[in-house]
Scaffold this active site. Structure first.
Site, PDB file in Angstrom:
ATOM      1  N   CYS A 191      41.894  39.412  34.303  1.00  0.00           N
ATOM      2  CA  CYS A 191      40.481  39.537  34.660  1.00  0.00           C
ATOM      3  C   CYS A 191      39.669  40.417  33.712  1.00  0.00           C
ATOM      4  O   CYS A 191      38.451  40.525  33.871  1.00  0.00           O
ATOM      5  CB  CYS A 191      40.350  40.076  36.081  1.00  0.00           C
ATOM      6  SG  CYS A 191      41.118  39.004  37.305  1.00  0.00           S
TER       7      CYS A 191
ATOM      8  N   CYS B   3      39.759  45.972  37.429  1.00  0.00           N
ATOM      9  CA  CYS B   3      41.212  45.858  37.547  1.00  0.00           C
ATOM     10  C   CYS B   3      41.629  44.506  36.979  1.00  0.00           C
ATOM     11  O   CYS B   3      40.794  43.636  36.733  1.00  0.00           O
ATOM     12  CB  CYS B   3      41.637  45.970  39.012  1.00  0.00           C
ATOM     13  SG  CYS B   3      40.890  44.703  40.081  1.00  0.00           S
TER      14      CYS B   3
END
Length: 475
Positions: free
Chosen positions: A139, A459
């Site tokens: 991500c 994250c």
């Protein structure tokens, strides 16, 4: 443990019931707050460093982020990436031959266009002499694309780099089973009819079972949603708190969309379809409606649901990054400086989603700043529980001392400065493209609200994380 949201609500000044419940004070429309921010900005130092090139983001764009399976479902990833590049060229009018390098991030790669940056660049009309490569870091893939661009410019290798990211979850590669693949390869090598018949005789019906892209961590075999549920439980975050935060995200995103604040979105004419002009996943609901949804991962007692999780999203983003002297020589007025950044990694089993907690104090220390210096926080929202767990961890001396080896907590980001124009829960999360959206949201908010420093954090799968300081360019 007292709810962070409840604590914030109780300590807000008197305002409308709606604004009180969802922590939505209209900061950008308050002349008093803007004046205070402006005076505060004047007193802050710049993060420019001697003998190091200043690196700026001139501007950035993104396609509308859409729910997978909707208007982009018949496209390929390079189509979306090309649209983002074309939108950036139109927005900035940068000559294509000035761009030294192009870098894109992506997560689930289309096998036909494994270097999607190169295919998108050629499709957007860039010279075949312009190098391009693709990076992947879950991500934070477009974060990696941007910081790679920073490194190329800082080292003097380049002056102008386009960085971006793309994800198309509407069409993911589904493979034959390994046994079927092996049989097909053996069949291709067979020279005689007897050899071919021998290979075919080994076929079994279960060979036809498809192999889907993994949705779980390779190292732990646990899905990210399951990990988010365990994380929420570990930090005593209730289902109601998670739903409240998700509703806040959607409500803020809806307001930002209605007020025209999401200026990084560029229209995209989908071939054979209408022109898409805005994100389609922003859907403010009600707590009562959200409470009706069943747990999505840990059943029947889990607290993570479809309503408080980010959704599968198609979209692409791109930013124009330059050496400051090059941008000024070309007549540009940059949006922001890209300053210090930090990557972190931790245990992918129990701390998979705590990247922002670990990266934030490190990047602040590197920049010589504190939480009080930050005017705009833009954190990736994978799940409501993940965001709230990070906020609690950042505000815990015990966690800092026992897990991070630090003497004291970094502190809690004020919610009135936090993801004020919505986040990944509402705007969407195309895995490879979110990082650029976060940076442009921080840069645009700083300009709108009169702040100087923004903090971007996210994250990522594998227990990794990223944080970056964005500094507003002087008006």
């Amino acid at each position: 443990m007292t709810s962070l949201l409840t604590y914030t609500f109780k300590n807000l000044p008197n305002t409308s019931k709606w604004a009180l419940r969802f922590c939505m004070r209209p900061l950008s429309s308050s002349s008093q707050v803007q004046a205070a921010a402006a005076s505060q900005t004047k007193s802050k130092k710049t993060l420019a460093k001697p003998n190091i090139r200043n690196i700026v983001v001139v501007d950035g764009v993104r396609t509308p982020f859409l729910l997978s399976g909707t208007s982009y479902k018949d496209l390929m990833p390079h189509d979306l990436a090309r649209a983002a590049l074309s939108g950036l060229l139109h927005r900035t009018s940068v000559p294509k031959d000035v761009v030294d390098y192009i870098i894109f991030g992506t997560v689930i790669q289309e096998v036909k266009t494994s270097n999607v940056a190169r295919e998108a660049a050629l499709g957007a009309g860039f010279s075949d002499k312009t190098p391009a490569h693709t990076v992947t870091m879950a991500c934070i893939s477009s974060n990696q694309a941007m910081t790679t661009a920073v490194g190329l410019i800082a080292s003097g290798q380049c002056d102008v780099v386009v960085a971006g990211g793309v994800e198309l979850m509407s069409d993911i590669p589904i493979r034959h089973s390994r046994k079927m693949r092996k049989m097909m390869l053996d069949l291709n090598k067979a020279k005689t009819l007897a050899q071919r018949l021998s290979v075919i005789s080994k076929f079994r019906l279960n060979f036809l079972s498809p192999e889907l892209p993994a949705v779980s961590e390779f190292s732990t075999s646990e899905t990210m949603g399951h990990s988010a549920d365990r994380l929420a439980a570990a930090f005593a975050i209730s289902r109601e708190e998670q739903d409240e935060y998700a509703l806040r995200s959607h409500s803020l995103a809806k307001r930002a969309q209605d007020e025209g604040l999401l200026s990084d979105v560029v229209p995209f004419k989908v071939p054979g379809r209408d022109t898409v002009t805005q994100d389609n996943g922003i859907r403010p609901s009600s707590l009562d409606q959200m409470a009706k949804l069943k747990p999505a991962f840990i059943k029947p007692y889990g607290t993570v649901t479809a309503a408080n999780s980010s959704f599968l999203t198609d979209g692409a983003s791109a930013v124009l990054i330059m050496a400051e002297e090059k941008a000024l020589a070309m007549g540009y007025k940059p949006k922001a400086y890209l300053r210090d950044f930090m990557y972190v990694s931790q245990d992918p089993k129990d701390q998979l989603l705590l990247g922002p907690t670990y990266a934030t104090p490190k990047v602040l220390e590197k920049a010589g700043l504190t939480m009080n210096d930050i005017d705009a926080f833009e954190f990736h929202e994978a799940f409501s529980g993940q965001i709230l767990a990070n906020l609690k961890a950042m505000d815990s001396d015990w966690f800092a001392q026992n897990y991070m080896g630090r003497k004291a907590k970094v502190g809690l980001p004020p919610l009135e400065k936090f993801n004020n124009w919505g986040g990944s829960l509402s705007l969407g999360h195309p895995f490879g493209a979110t990082g650029c959206r976060l940076v442009m949201a921080a840069a645009n908010r700083l300009r709108k609200e009169g702040g100087q420093y923004g903090l971007v954090a996210a994250c990522a799968a594998g227990g990794q994380g990223h944080a970056m300081i964005v500094e507003a360019y002087p008006k």
